[in-house]
Design a protein around this motif. Structure first.
Motif, PDB file in Angstrom:
ATOM      1  N   VAL A  24       0.752  -1.203   0.337  1.00  0.00           N
ATOM      2  CA  VAL A  24       0.248   0.136  -0.322  1.00  0.00           C
ATOM      3  C   VAL A  24       0.437   1.320  -0.890  1.00  0.00           C
ATOM      4  N   ASN A  25       1.857   1.283   0.931  1.00  0.00           N
ATOM      5  CA  ASN A  25       2.697   2.423   1.261  1.00  0.00           C
ATOM      6  C   ASN A  25       4.018   2.833  -0.024  1.00  0.00           C
ATOM      7  N   LYS A  26       3.992   1.872  -1.092  1.00  0.00           N
ATOM      8  CA  LYS A  26       4.988   2.139  -2.231  1.00  0.00           C
ATOM      9  C   LYS A  26       4.543   3.088  -3.182  1.00  0.00           C
ATOM     10  N   ASP A  27       3.271   3.227  -3.166  1.00  0.00           N
ATOM     11  CA  ASP A  27       3.143   4.366  -3.724  1.00  0.00           C
ATOM     12  C   ASP A  27       2.650   4.967  -3.712  1.00  0.00           C
ATOM     13  N   TYR A  28       2.294   5.855  -2.392  1.00  0.00           N
ATOM     14  CA  TYR A  28       1.867   6.396  -1.977  1.00  0.00           C
ATOM     15  C   TYR A  28       2.466   7.632  -1.477  1.00  0.00           C
ATOM     16  N   VAL A  29       2.116   8.811  -1.135  1.00  0.00           N
ATOM     17  CA  VAL A  29       3.050   9.773  -1.147  1.00  0.00           C
ATOM     18  C   VAL A  29       2.126  11.198  -0.414  1.00  0.00           C
ATOM     19  N   PRO A  30       2.119  11.435   0.655  1.00  0.00           N
ATOM     20  CA  PRO A  30       1.341  12.523   1.683  1.00  0.00           C
ATOM     21  C   PRO A  30       1.139  13.205   1.149  1.00  0.00           C
ATOM     22  N   ASN A  31       0.482  14.048   2.008  1.00  0.00           N
ATOM     23  CA  ASN A  31      -0.410  15.391   0.651  1.00  0.00           C
ATOM     24  C   ASN A  31       0.890  16.280   1.133  1.00  0.00           C
ATOM     25  N   TYR A  32       0.991  16.665   2.014  1.00  0.00           N
ATOM     26  CA  TYR A  32       2.557  17.551   2.513  1.00  0.00           C
ATOM     27  C   TYR A  32       3.543  17.293   2.066  1.00  0.00           C
ATOM     28  N   ARG A  33       3.926  15.878   1.259  1.00  0.00           N
ATOM     29  CA  ARG A  33       5.336  16.248   0.671  1.00  0.00           C
ATOM     30  C   ARG A  33       4.681  16.890  -0.603  1.00  0.00           C
ATOM     31  N   TYR A  34       3.863  15.904  -1.460  1.00  0.00           N
ATOM     32  CA  TYR A  34       3.086  16.401  -2.529  1.00  0.00           C
ATOM     33  C   TYR A  34       2.590  18.027  -2.737  1.00  0.00           C
ATOM     34  N   LYS A  35       3.042  19.012  -1.761  1.00  0.00           N
ATOM     35  CA  LYS A  35       2.585  19.917  -1.839  1.00  0.00           C
ATOM     36  C   LYS A  35       3.311  20.864  -1.186  1.00  0.00           C
ATOM     37  N   GLU A  36       4.806  19.817  -1.297  1.00  0.00           N
ATOM     38  CA  GLU A  36       6.019  20.804  -1.524  1.00  0.00           C
ATOM     39  C   GLU A  36       6.907  20.707  -2.454  1.00  0.00           C
ATOM     40  N   VAL A  37       7.077  19.478  -2.879  1.00  0.00           N
ATOM     41  CA  VAL A  37       7.312  19.574  -4.589  1.00  0.00           C
ATOM     42  C   VAL A  37       6.277  20.442  -5.801  1.00  0.00           C
ATOM     43  N   LYS A  38       5.147  20.872  -5.053  1.00  0.00           N
ATOM     44  CA  LYS A  38       4.239  21.084  -5.609  1.00  0.00           C
ATOM     45  C   LYS A  38       4.294  22.507  -6.211  1.00  0.00           C
ATOM     46  N   ASP A  39       5.164  23.292  -5.231  1.00  0.00           N
ATOM     47  CA  ASP A  39       5.372  24.725  -4.687  1.00  0.00           C
ATOM     48  C   ASP A  39       6.780  25.199  -5.025  1.00  0.00           C
ATOM     49  N   ASN A  40       7.541  23.562  -5.106  1.00  0.00           N
ATOM     50  CA  ASN A  40       9.060  24.358  -5.866  1.00  0.00           C
ATOM     51  C   ASN A  40       8.821  24.741  -6.951  1.00  0.00           C
ATOM     52  N   LEU A  41       7.276  23.191  -7.447  1.00  0.00           N
ATOM     53  CA  LEU A  41       8.010  23.694  -9.212  1.00  0.00           C
ATOM     54  C   LEU A  41       7.310  24.272  -9.451  1.00  0.00           C
ATOM     55  N   ASP A  42       6.685  25.484  -9.098  1.00  0.00           N
ATOM     56  CA  ASP A  42       5.400  26.777  -9.014  1.00  0.00           C
ATOM     57  C   ASP A  42       6.546  27.480  -9.212  1.00  0.00           C
ATOM     58  N   SER A  43       7.635  28.007  -7.718  1.00  0.00           N
ATOM     59  CA  SER A  43       8.685  28.792  -7.996  1.00  0.00           C
ATOM     60  C   SER A  43       9.385  28.251  -9.083  1.00  0.00           C
ATOM     61  N   LEU A  44       9.914  27.043  -9.620  1.00  0.00           N
ATOM     62  CA  LEU A  44      10.662  27.557 -10.782  1.00  0.00           C
ATOM     63  C   LEU A  44       9.862  27.485 -11.787  1.00  0.00           C
ATOM     64  N   ASN A  45       8.661  27.351 -11.663  1.00  0.00           N
ATOM     65  CA  ASN A  45       7.670  27.830 -13.232  1.00  0.00           C
ATOM     66  C   ASN A  45       8.004  29.511 -13.391  1.00  0.00           C
ATOM     67  N   GLU A  46       8.247  29.848 -11.818  1.00  0.00           N
ATOM     68  CA  GLU A  46       7.690  31.415 -12.165  1.00  0.00           C
ATOM     69  C   GLU A  46       9.537  32.061 -12.468  1.00  0.00           C
ATOM     70  N   ASP A  47      10.232  31.240 -11.974  1.00  0.00           N
ATOM     71  CA  ASP A  47      11.727  31.760 -12.509  1.00  0.00           C
ATOM     72  C   ASP A  47      12.293  32.243 -13.399  1.00  0.00           C
ATOM     73  N   ILE A  48      11.639  30.696 -14.249  1.00  0.00           N
ATOM     74  CA  ILE A  48      12.082  30.430 -15.757  1.00  0.00           C
ATOM     75  C   ILE A  48      11.327  31.359 -16.393  1.00  0.00           C
TER      76      ILE A  48
END
Length: 191
Positions: A24-48
């Motif tokens: 079950v936990n093999k592909d599970y990503v906690p919501n807070y970890r997903y948000k962290e990665v998404k925020d980082n990606l959004d920040s990088l896209n804004e920088d570009i």
């Protein structure tokens, strides 16, 4: 969240419970970890996007070398400040996520309430470790008025019997209604 203890309560053997959790936990990503990665990606896209605009702006200064160098230096400083701000924001998100994950591990009943009671300024996050949170949690756990936030509470209540269940169980409201329907075909329990 599914836990080994919950699986054992359901009557699943220890080895099978571990295998189930692993799968079950093999592909599970906690919501807070997903948000962290998404925020980082959004920040990088804004920088570009910002850098693309800066490059277009530099094309206007092609004739004058001094103006071009001054504009480049100005943009370097702006980019440095933006990078530091983004790193600070990402660091704050990582700290926030680490606190949430830590509280999940401590089996806190209401994480949002406990988070509000913690003094986040006195908690440091260095080398993927939280420093200062244990002392604060210990203080909160010792407070008699807050004990319910940390105890594992199990909800109990009566379950209505379904016809065909073990007849030795006491009858519930559902059984009484079904019994009346069987005895009186014209009985309408809803009015």
């Amino acid at each position: 969240m599914l836990s080994k203890e919950r699986l054992l309560e359901l009557g699943i053997e220890d080895e099978k419970a571990e295998k189930i959790l692993e799968e079950v936990n093999k592909d599970y990503v906690p919501n807070y970890r997903y948000k962290e990665v998404k925020d980082n990606l959004d920040s990088l896209n804004e920088d570009i996007k910002k850098r693309d605009k800066q490059i277009e702006g530099l094309k206007k200064h092609t004739g004058n070398k001094e103006e071009l160098e001054a504009e480049i230096n100005k943009l370097k400083e702006e980019n440095k400040k933006d990078r530091e701000a983004a790193e600070g924001k990402l660091s704050a998100i990582r700290k926030d996520n680490a606190i949430t994950e830590y509280l999940y591990g401590q089996k806190v009943n209401n994480i949002s309430v406990v988070r509000k009671l913690l003094d986040a300024d006195n908690i440091k996050y260095e080398d993927n470790k939280l420093i200062g949170i244990d002392e604060q949690l210990k203080t909160l756990k010792e407070d008699e008025t807050l004990k319910s936030l940390f105890k594992e509470t199990k909800m109990t209540g009566a379950n209505p019997r379904i016809p065909g269940d073990n007849p030795e169980k006491p009858k519930g409201l559902f059984d009484v209604v079904i019994g009346r329907e069987v005895d009186n075909k014209d009985f309408n329990p809803w009015g």
